[in-house]
Design a protein around this motif. Structure first.
Motif, mmCIF file in Angstrom:
data_model
loop_
_atom_site.group_PDB
_atom_site.id
_atom_site.type_symbol
_atom_site.label_atom_id
_atom_site.label_comp_id
_atom_site.label_asym_id
_atom_site.label_seq_id
_atom_site.Cartn_x
_atom_site.Cartn_y
_atom_site.Cartn_z
ATOM 1 N N LEU A 174 5.954 -2.085 8.259
ATOM 2 C CA LEU A 174 5.340 -2.667 7.071
ATOM 3 C C LEU A 174 5.306 -1.665 5.922
ATOM 4 C CD1 LEU A 174 2.152 -4.003 8.904
ATOM 5 C CD2 LEU A 174 4.093 -5.409 8.199
ATOM 6 N N VAL A 175 5.491 -2.177 4.711
ATOM 7 C CA VAL A 175 5.006 -1.474 3.524
ATOM 8 C C VAL A 175 3.701 -2.183 3.178
ATOM 9 C CG1 VAL A 175 5.350 -0.994 1.073
ATOM 10 C CG2 VAL A 175 7.263 -0.767 2.685
ATOM 11 N N SER A 176 2.616 -1.515 3.462
ATOM 12 C CA SER A 176 1.294 -2.099 3.350
ATOM 13 C C SER A 176 0.547 -1.498 2.165
ATOM 14 C CB SER A 176 0.506 -1.829 4.640
ATOM 15 O OG SER A 176 -0.858 -2.119 4.478
ATOM 16 N N LEU A 177 -0.042 -2.342 1.342
ATOM 17 C CA LEU A 177 -0.827 -1.883 0.202
ATOM 18 C C LEU A 177 -2.286 -2.245 0.456
ATOM 19 C CD1 LEU A 177 1.773 -2.953 -2.454
ATOM 20 C CD2 LEU A 177 1.228 -0.628 -1.765
ATOM 21 N N VAL A 178 -3.150 -1.261 0.421
ATOM 22 C CA VAL A 178 -4.545 -1.463 0.793
ATOM 23 C C VAL A 178 -5.357 -1.788 -0.452
ATOM 24 C CG1 VAL A 178 -6.572 -0.448 1.890
ATOM 25 C CG2 VAL A 178 -4.278 0.090 2.755
ATOM 26 N N ASP A 179 -5.716 -3.049 -0.566
ATOM 27 C CA ASP A 179 -6.505 -3.554 -1.697
ATOM 28 C C ASP A 179 -7.979 -3.511 -1.332
ATOM 29 O OD1 ASP A 179 -6.090 -6.594 -3.759
ATOM 30 O OD2 ASP A 179 -6.990 -4.631 -4.183
ATOM 31 N N GLU A 180 -8.805 -4.005 -2.212
ATOM 32 C CA GLU A 180 -10.255 -3.872 -2.050
ATOM 33 C C GLU A 180 -10.764 -4.527 -0.770
ATOM 34 O OE1 GLU A 180 -12.393 -5.280 -5.439
ATOM 35 O OE2 GLU A 180 -14.279 -4.351 -4.799
ATOM 36 N N TRP A 220 -2.243 -5.882 2.005
ATOM 37 C CA TRP A 220 -1.212 -6.861 1.695
ATOM 38 C C TRP A 220 0.142 -6.210 1.917
ATOM 39 C CZ3 TRP A 220 2.524 -6.721 -2.296
ATOM 40 C CH2 TRP A 220 3.260 -7.907 -2.455
ATOM 41 N N PHE A 221 1.076 -6.977 2.477
ATOM 42 C CA PHE A 221 2.351 -6.405 2.872
ATOM 43 C C PHE A 221 3.431 -6.729 1.854
ATOM 44 C CE2 PHE A 221 -0.044 -5.418 6.328
ATOM 45 C CZ PHE A 221 -0.320 -6.441 7.207
ATOM 46 N N LYS A 222 3.906 -5.737 1.149
ATOM 47 C CA LYS A 222 5.013 -5.930 0.223
ATOM 48 C C LYS A 222 6.308 -6.159 0.999
ATOM 49 C CE LYS A 222 7.612 -5.925 -3.446
ATOM 50 N NZ LYS A 222 7.647 -7.147 -4.303
ATOM 51 N N ALA A 223 6.446 -5.495 2.125
ATOM 52 C CA ALA A 223 7.611 -5.695 2.986
ATOM 53 C C ALA A 223 7.146 -5.721 4.427
ATOM 54 C CB ALA A 223 8.636 -4.586 2.776
ATOM 55 N N ARG A 224 7.766 -6.569 5.214
ATOM 56 C CA ARG A 224 7.370 -6.680 6.619
ATOM 57 C C ARG A 224 8.595 -6.996 7.464
ATOM 58 N NH1 ARG A 224 5.747 -11.439 3.924
ATOM 59 N NH2 ARG A 224 6.397 -13.336 4.997
ATOM 60 N N THR A 225 8.707 -6.306 8.556
ATOM 61 C CA THR A 225 9.736 -6.555 9.550
ATOM 62 C C THR A 225 9.043 -6.795 10.876
ATOM 63 O OG1 THR A 225 11.358 -5.132 8.426
ATOM 64 C CG2 THR A 225 11.735 -5.592 10.756
ATOM 65 N N GLY A 226 9.339 -7.928 11.480
ATOM 66 C CA GLY A 226 8.794 -8.221 12.798
ATOM 67 C C GLY A 226 7.497 -8.998 12.809
ATOM 68 N N THR A 227 7.028 -9.433 11.644
ATOM 69 C CA THR A 227 5.829 -10.254 11.594
ATOM 70 C C THR A 227 5.910 -11.198 10.404
ATOM 71 O OG1 THR A 227 3.408 -10.270 11.411
ATOM 72 C CG2 THR A 227 4.552 -8.512 10.256
ATOM 73 N N GLU A 228 5.261 -12.342 10.556
ATOM 74 C CA GLU A 228 5.198 -13.303 9.453
ATOM 75 C C GLU A 228 3.896 -13.166 8.658
ATOM 76 O OE1 GLU A 228 8.779 -14.245 9.954
ATOM 77 O OE2 GLU A 228 7.655 -15.403 8.480
ATOM 78 N N GLY A 244 -5.966 -8.919 20.165
ATOM 79 C CA GLY A 244 -5.260 -10.163 19.883
ATOM 80 C C GLY A 244 -3.983 -9.909 19.090
ATOM 81 N N ASP A 245 -3.336 -11.009 18.687
ATOM 82 C CA ASP A 245 -2.073 -10.896 17.939
ATOM 83 C C ASP A 245 -2.229 -9.967 16.744
ATOM 84 O OD1 ASP A 245 -0.098 -12.819 15.766
ATOM 85 O OD2 ASP A 245 0.677 -11.753 17.512
ATOM 86 N N PRO A 246 -1.354 -8.981 16.539
ATOM 87 C CA PRO A 246 -0.085 -8.697 17.226
ATOM 88 C C PRO A 246 -0.188 -7.737 18.402
ATOM 89 C CG PRO A 246 -0.272 -7.293 15.320
ATOM 90 C CD PRO A 246 -1.517 -8.123 15.348
ATOM 91 N N PHE A 247 -1.381 -7.545 18.960
ATOM 92 C CA PHE A 247 -1.572 -6.719 20.151
ATOM 93 C C PHE A 247 -1.046 -5.291 19.944
ATOM 94 C CE2 PHE A 247 -3.172 -10.092 22.684
ATOM 95 C CZ PHE A 247 -2.495 -11.241 22.281
ATOM 96 N N ILE A 248 -1.531 -4.670 18.896
ATOM 97 C CA ILE A 248 -1.107 -3.313 18.553
ATOM 98 C C ILE A 248 -1.542 -2.343 19.641
ATOM 99 C CG2 ILE A 248 -1.391 -1.398 16.931
ATOM 100 C CD1 ILE A 248 -1.906 -3.497 14.741
ATOM 101 N N ARG A 249 -0.604 -1.536 20.118
ATOM 102 C CA ARG A 249 -0.947 -0.408 20.982
ATOM 103 C C ARG A 249 -0.614 0.898 20.266
ATOM 104 N NH1 ARG A 249 -1.619 -1.710 26.465
ATOM 105 N NH2 ARG A 249 -2.292 0.446 26.737
#
Lengths: 165, 130
Positions: free
Chosen positions: A48-54, A58-66, A106-111
């Motif tokens: 992910l390219v993740s932007l941390v808002d207040e 929010w994900f500007k780019a994502r691979t492997g998740t909707e 739960g989803d996405p079951f991050i380890r």
């Protein structure tokens, strides 16, 4: 679960993020290729390219998740932006900070999680380039260096996108 | 001062690769972990310009334009560049280019790397070349 903390410079950080004029913009190939590359490089399920808002990440780019975003308080990226180095969680299920996090149970079951903070020239950490997997793993010094190099390209693209906006 | 001295002691390696993410990451990490000082260019034409300017300890080139790459390697082996005719070279192959391996071997290419190419694999390749 320890909620994602709020950095002391949060007001300036949010201002810097907003000034990028990138939140809620459509996907762009120049960011998508970074997450695609990162996912392939490390053989992980999600990047992910993740932007941390207040209140959200929010994900500007994502691979492997909707998923387009998640709440900030359960985001691991929210922890990652507190520092300047790559933030690594080798096994979230065994980490007391995250073991009962709903993104772990739960989803996405991050380890596994590794996030390189997206730090602007003024020092503001606006998000991360992160890689995520459903199995625990070790992330070596070289892996961290590779992720950092890809993160640097992502920061350049954020700044270029802001200039073009 | 010691950091500058350390950087100067690293072998200079030329990487010609169109994928900017791969190229940039290889350059940055190779320097950070101290295996090489990577000079990067997106294509063979850029590689020719670089090779005319300075000697390199090793070359890693993508075989995107086979004719140009073969010409570069032929001129290298004829001693046309400051690098010297025996400079170690490796080639990054794309899918479907596996048949070029024989000709590349005749041009003294030490290793070929089949795609997809990862930063880690290219770094390992550079480590073996230098």
């Amino acid at each position: 679960m320890i909620p994602a903390p709020i950095p002391p410079n949060e007001a300036q950080r949010l201002r810097a993020l907003r000034e990028l004029l990138i939140l809620d913009t459509p996907p762009e190939a120049r960011f998508d290729r970074i997450t695609d590359f990162a996912a392939s490089e490390f053989g992980v399920a999600i990047a992910l390219v993740s932007l941390v808002d207040e209140e959200r990440q929010w994900f500007k780019a994502r691979t492997g998740t909707e998923a387009c975003d998640t709440a900030r308080d359960i985001s691991i990226c929210g922890h990652a932006i507190m520092g300047s180095e790559v933030f690594v969680v080798e096994d979230a299920a065994r980490d007391p900070r995250f073991a009962d996090n709903p993104l772990v149970t739960g989803d996405p079951f991050i380890r596994f999680y590794a996030g390189a903070p997206l730090i602007l020239p003024d020092g503001m950490a606006v998000g991360t380039l992160c890689v995520i997997d459903t199995e625990p793993r070790i992330f070596s010094r070289i892996d961290q260096a590779i992720l950092s190099a890809l993160r640097d390209v992502a920061v350049e693209e954020l700044l270029r996108q802001a200039r073009e906006s | 001062m010691s950091q500058l001295a350390d950087a100067c002691s690293l072998p200079d390696v030329l990487v010609a690769e169109p994928d900017v993410l791969l190229r940039r990451a290889v350059k940055q990490v190779a320097g950070e972990i101290g295996i090489a000082r990577v000079h990067e260019t997106p294509d063979i034409h850029g590689a020719v310009r670089e090779m005319e300017l300075r000697p390199f300890s090793a070359l890693v080139i993508a075989l995107d334009h086979e004719g140009d790459a073969f010409d570069l390697l032929t001129l290298l082996r004829c001693g046309q560049y400051p690098s010297g005719a025996s400079t170690p070279a490796a080639v990054l192959l794309r899918t479907g280019q596996e048949g070029a391996a024989v000709r590349l071997a005749s041009l003294g290419v030490r290793e070929t790397l089949d795609g997809p190419h990862s930063v880690r694999r290219v770094l390992d390749l550079i480590g073996r070349l230098v």
